[in-house]
Design an enzyme around this catalytic site. Sequence first.
Site, PDB file in Angstrom:
ATOM      1  CG  HIS A 236      -2.188   0.606   1.236  1.00 22.56           C
ATOM      2  ND1 HIS A 236      -1.921   2.257   0.847  1.00 22.56           N
ATOM      3  CD2 HIS A 236      -3.137   0.934   1.193  1.00 22.56           C
ATOM      4  CE1 HIS A 236      -2.992   3.236   1.017  1.00 22.56           C
ATOM      5  NE2 HIS A 236      -4.173   1.802   1.330  1.00 22.56           N
ATOM      6  NE  ARG A 258      -2.675   6.611  -2.545  1.00 23.68           N
ATOM      7  CZ  ARG A 258      -2.561   5.401  -3.971  1.00 23.68           C
ATOM      8  NH1 ARG A 258      -2.861   6.225  -5.116  1.00 23.68           N
ATOM      9  NH2 ARG A 258      -2.899   4.265  -3.852  1.00 23.68           N
TER      10      ARG A 258
END
Length: 578
Positions: A236, A258
Amino acid sequence: MQTLTTDILILGAGGAGLFAALHAKKANPDLDVTIAVKGLLGKCGCTRMVQGGYNVALSPEDSVERHFMDTIEGGGWLNDQDLAWLLVETAPKRIRELETELGCFFDRNPDGTVHQKAFAGQTFDRTVHKGDLTGIEIINRLAEQVWRRDVKRLEDHRALDLIRTADGSELAGVLMLDMRSGQLLLVRARATLLATGGGPTMYRYHTPSGDKSCDGLAMALRAGLPLRDIEMVQFHPTGLLAGEGTRMTGTVLEEGLRGSGGYLTDSEGKRFMFDYDPRGERATRDIVSRSIMDRIRKGFASPHGGVYIEMGHLGPERVRREFKGMVERCADCGFDLAAGRVEVIPTAHYMMGGVEFNADCTTELPRLYAAGEDTGGVHGANRLGGNGVANSTVFGGIAGDVMGVRAKPAGALPEPDQAAIEAARERAFVPLGRTSGSLPGNLPEMRERLYRIMWDDVGILRSAESLARGIAALDTLASDIAACGVADDSRRYNLTWMDRLNLENLTLVSRAIAGAADFRKDSRGAHFREDFPRTSDLASSAYTSVRFAGGQPQVTATDVEFTRVRPGQSLLRPAAAE
């Protein structure tokens, strides 16, 4: 040694295990179903830690075909397409089941429809969520439903090894350790589900809790089963970097940051992702992770060796409202996620590879089923954020349905191989009371060695040189662990003993990862070879299979079958694909 018999044994109490138990009891309420879990039911496992959400095609503007194409393209065309189709096709049914039958409540739009947010790597906003605490909502409701039913629980029970029959033709049982008493327990079952989850905690920075040690994958390797695409370890991109000495380092700051417009910046304040991909921060996890590591290598690292994520430009109040859990978590560590910037680094998150299995969750070993992160093939080379909990619930439910029909309480149970039981007992108990290698600090030092080997040599950026170095170091480490004793011979809650068993399993799976990574001579999804940076011809894609033979990983390749769509083609009509 005690013996327990049951119709269905489920190893693991995450999303896959709990869904399997509920579906098995629904298929046949008279079945004796037993869940064995290393910790406490409802309080452990990776599903509970899911922040982001659940990918599902619900909107009229979205489609199962579109979700499928995103999954296949994100997976670098290594996916088993029939498994991927089953995932996306069944996900809408599971979401309705979670809400209408099991009591989950997901966030809503003002008009009452389920809210779906943006996640990287997807062409549509399809991630259903409960704030940024989706996993807690799902596991709490699943656990409540399991507690309501006649499902037996073996809590604080550690699975040690899968035990075949004497002729090796099928699974006869599982040798387990009751960590409360130190007593061995052989569980004999008509059907057993491997759903212990992955948990790549062999890397220095990792998201799962420290008790996750790839136990299911290690048991599968010792039982002679093949692991598919095990080199595909997902990092991640945004793990919290809170400094040395805190377990908060490595925990996820989820994809939605994001997806909603967060910026990644370097030590000079530059927003750098568009230098690497036209999608910027919304590129897939593998691309963002490699980009961050490249930026760090080039000398633009933050004080703790990472980069920054910034959300303040979206408005602090909005960030606090939409990402309450992460804002509070960062505040606990002294960071202001809503208005300031937070240091992050890629963190080992998910195993795309795992036990080879079929659409009905069967494996090549009769009576053994598998679901969730213990399996390979669904995600290919790279998992889309939000597809993980979908994978667990979809295939956990399928496994429960199938086992509920096939595990009929009639006929004799297969007899276990006594020699295999003794070998498993010897492997687990041999370190107890042995002073060799048990000097204080030895186990922590070996764990640090594993962290260093996997992060530096078998990590995000790989090469023939680094992998050769890593393979040799892992072989040495495996030998050192085998020679390491545990001076305290107590079997009850002996945490040092548990640490050693964890480390043994992690190192075995690490050797499989390194062997498969060395074998794959191209870059694909989460696997990036600096000496082979290009992706080979998609039309001739092949997946890896790893077995252990003679104490070493043996890797083979098998061509991917494009059962639904071939590279260069799409299931989408041109208008939908634009």
